[in-house]
Design an enzyme around this catalytic site. Sequence first.
Site: not given
Length: 270
Positions: A42, A100
């Site tokens: 991110y 992830h």
Amino acid sequence: MSKQTIPAFGLGTFRLKGQTVIDSVRNALDLGYRAIDTAQIYGNEAEVGQAIAESGVPRDGLFVTTKVWTDHFAGDKLVPSLKESLRKLRAEQVDLALIHWPSPGNTVPMAEYLGALAEAQDQGLTRHIGVSNFTVALLREAIGILGAQRIATNQVELSPYLQNLTLATFMREQGLHLTSYMTLAYGKVLGDPVLQAIAQAHGASTAQVALAWALQQGYAVIPSSTRRENLAANLKAQQLRLGDGEMARIATLDRGERQANPGGLAPAWD
């Protein structure tokens, strides 16, 4: 480990950068949010860490999650990458570290990256470990490596339009906790007539109805917002109770509509 390990309600920070994410986290903490979800990819861990540090909320009262990116899965890279995340987050430990996505093309064997994640936990870099975007087949493999008890959650896309029943049923049978992301399907469910009618009956918002629907099934939710009023409204979804008939009506909305399906990353979905 109890399923209560993972807070039922948290703040997501996907796609939020710079001052936007600082303001979102600051507002959320001020409103009473105590779980924050970020990820290495991110590009906002440092800002999240800054907002937490400046909030005055004691760190031991928070639950912070980050996710290890696929570039860092190799046995010698994962732990150093998590240490870098901790430096950015200004923390000695995160509460939850997730894989992830499964390794693209299985470039790094699962035993290697889950072994490295378990090592990070053993070193005290994270209190809990888990996975994200794992299918039934991948979860079976992960359970074989770590044991179901060690997998704190599987964070997956789940919304009224993508109810992921095959996966959710398997996880329930295995005693695995599910965290729903994109519970509002990027806002697409907000205009749904069924959800709007239920919202009207409760004097609630459609977002609150969608979030309450997920919460009532025992899932954790991590909606994001940049507006303080929406952050406050989302939080109130925890007080909304839907009737069995209303839950059944929402069940009919499933259309297998997936928002997050990145080429080269996405596994063969259930």
